[in-house]
Write a protein that holds these residues in place. Structure first.
Motif, PDB file in Angstrom:
ATOM      1  N   TYR A   1     -17.626   1.197  -0.391  1.00 60.68           N
ATOM      2  CA  TYR A   1     -17.369   2.033  -0.939  1.00 60.68           C
ATOM      3  C   TYR A   1     -16.984   1.397  -2.801  1.00 60.68           C
ATOM      4  O   TYR A   1     -17.176   0.098  -2.251  1.00 60.68           O
ATOM      5  N   GLU A   2     -16.947   2.444  -3.593  1.00 57.64           N
ATOM      6  CA  GLU A   2     -16.467   1.623  -4.823  1.00 57.64           C
ATOM      7  C   GLU A   2     -15.237   2.369  -4.663  1.00 57.64           C
ATOM      8  O   GLU A   2     -14.442   3.128  -5.035  1.00 57.64           O
ATOM      9  N   ARG A   3     -13.998   0.952  -5.254  1.00 54.01           N
ATOM     10  CA  ARG A   3     -12.425   0.881  -5.533  1.00 54.01           C
ATOM     11  C   ARG A   3     -12.154   1.575  -7.141  1.00 54.01           C
ATOM     12  O   ARG A   3     -13.859   1.829  -8.072  1.00 54.01           O
ATOM     13  N   GLN A   4     -11.207   1.956  -7.548  1.00 54.02           N
ATOM     14  CA  GLN A   4     -11.230   2.466  -9.256  1.00 54.02           C
ATOM     15  C   GLN A   4     -11.422   1.915  -9.644  1.00 54.02           C
ATOM     16  O   GLN A   4     -11.743   1.937 -10.819  1.00 54.02           O
ATOM     17  N   ASP A   5     -11.176   0.274  -9.367  1.00 51.19           N
ATOM     18  CA  ASP A   5     -11.571  -0.221 -11.123  1.00 51.19           C
ATOM     19  C   ASP A   5     -13.364  -0.758 -11.156  1.00 51.19           C
ATOM     20  O   ASP A   5     -14.069  -1.382 -12.136  1.00 51.19           O
ATOM     21  N   GLY A   6     -14.172  -0.633  -9.828  1.00 48.62           N
ATOM     22  CA  GLY A   6     -15.557  -0.146 -10.016  1.00 48.62           C
ATOM     23  C   GLY A   6     -15.950  -1.099  -9.734  1.00 48.62           C
ATOM     24  O   GLY A   6     -17.540  -1.343  -8.696  1.00 48.62           O
ATOM     25  N   SER A   7     -15.140  -1.850  -8.159  1.00 51.49           N
ATOM     26  CA  SER A   7     -15.988  -3.165  -7.585  1.00 51.49           C
ATOM     27  C   SER A   7     -15.793  -2.669  -5.987  1.00 51.49           C
ATOM     28  O   SER A   7     -15.975  -1.703  -5.960  1.00 51.49           O
ATOM     29  N   THR A   8     -16.706  -3.091  -5.179  1.00 49.69           N
ATOM     30  CA  THR A   8     -17.137  -2.800  -4.050  1.00 49.69           C
ATOM     31  C   THR A   8     -16.019  -2.755  -3.656  1.00 49.69           C
ATOM     32  O   THR A   8     -15.375  -4.773  -3.057  1.00 49.69           O
ATOM     33  N   GLY A   9     -15.362  -2.211  -2.589  1.00 48.94           N
ATOM     34  CA  GLY A   9     -14.349  -2.691  -1.479  1.00 48.94           C
ATOM     35  C   GLY A   9     -15.245  -2.084  -0.293  1.00 48.94           C
ATOM     36  O   GLY A   9     -16.266  -1.789  -0.193  1.00 48.94           O
ATOM     37  N   THR A  10     -14.480  -2.435   0.848  1.00 55.70           N
ATOM     38  CA  THR A  10     -14.683  -1.945   2.231  1.00 55.70           C
ATOM     39  C   THR A  10     -13.882  -0.917   2.837  1.00 55.70           C
ATOM     40  O   THR A  10     -12.568  -0.845   2.779  1.00 55.70           O
ATOM     41  N   LEU A  11     -14.570   0.322   4.263  1.00 53.26           N
ATOM     42  CA  LEU A  11     -13.319   0.732   4.293  1.00 53.26           C
ATOM     43  C   LEU A  11     -13.432   0.492   5.795  1.00 53.26           C
ATOM     44  O   LEU A  11     -15.268   0.375   6.838  1.00 53.26           O
ATOM     45  N   ILE A  12     -12.573   0.665   6.582  1.00 51.81           N
ATOM     46  CA  ILE A  12     -12.808  -0.009   8.147  1.00 51.81           C
ATOM     47  C   ILE A  12     -12.331   1.250   8.628  1.00 51.81           C
ATOM     48  O   ILE A  12     -11.264   1.435   8.600  1.00 51.81           O
ATOM     49  N   LEU A  13     -12.907   1.727   9.755  1.00 51.38           N
ATOM     50  CA  LEU A  13     -12.839   3.324  10.423  1.00 51.38           C
ATOM     51  C   LEU A  13     -12.794   2.631  11.710  1.00 51.38           C
ATOM     52  O   LEU A  13     -13.026   1.525  11.528  1.00 51.38           O
ATOM     53  N   VAL A  14     -11.687   3.295  11.436  1.00 49.26           N
ATOM     54  CA  VAL A  14     -10.738   3.018  13.124  1.00 49.26           C
ATOM     55  C   VAL A  14     -11.011   5.099  13.621  1.00 49.26           C
ATOM     56  O   VAL A  14     -10.697   6.004  13.608  1.00 49.26           O
ATOM     57  N   SER A  15     -11.487   4.475  15.356  1.00 50.33           N
ATOM     58  CA  SER A  15     -10.535   6.072  16.302  1.00 50.33           C
ATOM     59  C   SER A  15      -9.273   6.000  15.637  1.00 50.33           C
ATOM     60  O   SER A  15      -7.885   5.240  15.527  1.00 50.33           O
ATOM     61  N   ASP A  16      -9.080   7.319  16.794  1.00 49.61           N
ATOM     62  CA  ASP A  16      -7.678   8.250  15.733  1.00 49.61           C
ATOM     63  C   ASP A  16      -6.490   7.444  17.347  1.00 49.61           C
ATOM     64  O   ASP A  16      -5.207   7.509  17.452  1.00 49.61           O
ATOM     65  N   ASP A  17      -7.777   6.742  18.166  1.00 49.78           N
ATOM     66  CA  ASP A  17      -6.611   6.679  19.609  1.00 49.78           C
ATOM     67  C   ASP A  17      -5.998   5.135  19.195  1.00 49.78           C
ATOM     68  O   ASP A  17      -6.504   4.345  18.725  1.00 49.78           O
ATOM     69  N   ILE A  18      -4.580   4.724  19.127  1.00 47.85           N
ATOM     70  CA  ILE A  18      -3.654   4.176  18.959  1.00 47.85           C
ATOM     71  C   ILE A  18      -3.428   3.715  20.232  1.00 47.85           C
ATOM     72  O   ILE A  18      -2.253   3.865  20.339  1.00 47.85           O
ATOM     73  N   ILE A  19      -3.549   2.472  20.502  1.00 50.32           N
ATOM     74  CA  ILE A  19      -3.021   1.757  22.218  1.00 50.32           C
ATOM     75  C   ILE A  19      -2.088   0.644  22.127  1.00 50.32           C
ATOM     76  O   ILE A  19      -2.568  -0.209  21.179  1.00 50.32           O
ATOM     77  N   PRO A  20      -0.665   0.747  22.389  1.00 53.41           N
ATOM     78  CA  PRO A  20       0.170  -0.040  22.018  1.00 53.41           C
ATOM     79  C   PRO A  20      -0.071  -1.585  22.982  1.00 53.41           C
ATOM     80  O   PRO A  20      -0.806  -1.145  24.166  1.00 53.41           O
ATOM     81  N   VAL A  21      -0.145  -2.451  22.928  1.00 56.15           N
ATOM     82  CA  VAL A  21      -0.073  -3.509  22.958  1.00 56.15           C
ATOM     83  C   VAL A  21       0.698  -4.360  23.546  1.00 56.15           C
ATOM     84  O   VAL A  21       2.158  -4.235  23.176  1.00 56.15           O
ATOM     85  N   GLN A  22       0.918  -5.332  24.020  1.00 56.41           N
ATOM     86  CA  GLN A  22       1.928  -6.671  24.379  1.00 56.41           C
ATOM     87  C   GLN A  22       2.350  -7.207  22.754  1.00 56.41           C
ATOM     88  O   GLN A  22       2.203  -7.580  22.437  1.00 56.41           O
ATOM     89  N   ALA A  23       3.864  -7.019  22.384  1.00 54.92           N
ATOM     90  CA  ALA A  23       4.661  -7.483  21.161  1.00 54.92           C
ATOM     91  C   ALA A  23       4.045  -8.891  21.162  1.00 54.92           C
ATOM     92  O   ALA A  23       4.616  -9.187  22.312  1.00 54.92           O
TER      93      ALA A  23
END
Length: 137
Positions: free
Chosen positions: A70-92
């Motif tokens: 995606y294009e950031r506000q300053d015109g540089s390229t960035g990345t969107l990490i797309l994630v599921s809505d599932d939030i899975i707890p793990v061992q802390a």
């Protein structure tokens, strides 16, 4: 399979992370912005998850469903990490602060808590840390 790990700055609890994931959205998924596209994207998209660090502890993960430029506000390229809505707890597990994201090998990733441990994810972060240091969660 390869995972990523990233701090959830300003999210003290998993419930706060759930609220944060309501926006921004991209193609119906939660979107986390970052500067760089992972060079090992193919490995991450082969079942990888984004492990989240909240208050100095890895507490949960979200399956990664895509990586989009995606294009950031300053015109540089960035990345969107797309994630599921599932939030899975793990061992802390304690994790020191770092900038950006890191790769996390599957064999180094904390295990999911599973249904037997219901309720542990809702414990206060301070109690999570104590139990984690004692290897009890």
């Amino acid at each position: 399979m390869l995972h990523m790990i990233k701090l959830a700055v300003g999210c003290p609890t998993i419930d706060a992370l759930k609220e944060r994931m309501k926006s921004p959205r991209f193609r119906g998924y939660g979107a986390i912005t970052t500067r760089t596209m992972p060079k090992r994207a193919d490995e991450i998209l082969d079942g990888g998850s984004l492990y989240r660090v909240l208050n100095g502890l890895i507490l949960c993960r979200q399956p990664i469903v895509g990586l989009e430029p995606y294009e950031r506000q300053d015109g540089s390229t960035g990345t969107l990490i797309l994630v599921s809505d599932d939030i899975i707890p793990v061992q802390a597990r304690a994790m020191r602060p770092f900038q950006g994201w890191r790769y996390l090998k599957a064999e180094d990733a904390p295990a999911d808590l599973g249904a037997i441990s219901d309720g542990i994810a809702e414990l206060p972060p301070r109690l999570h840390r104590i139990l984690s240091e004692l290897a009890l969660c």
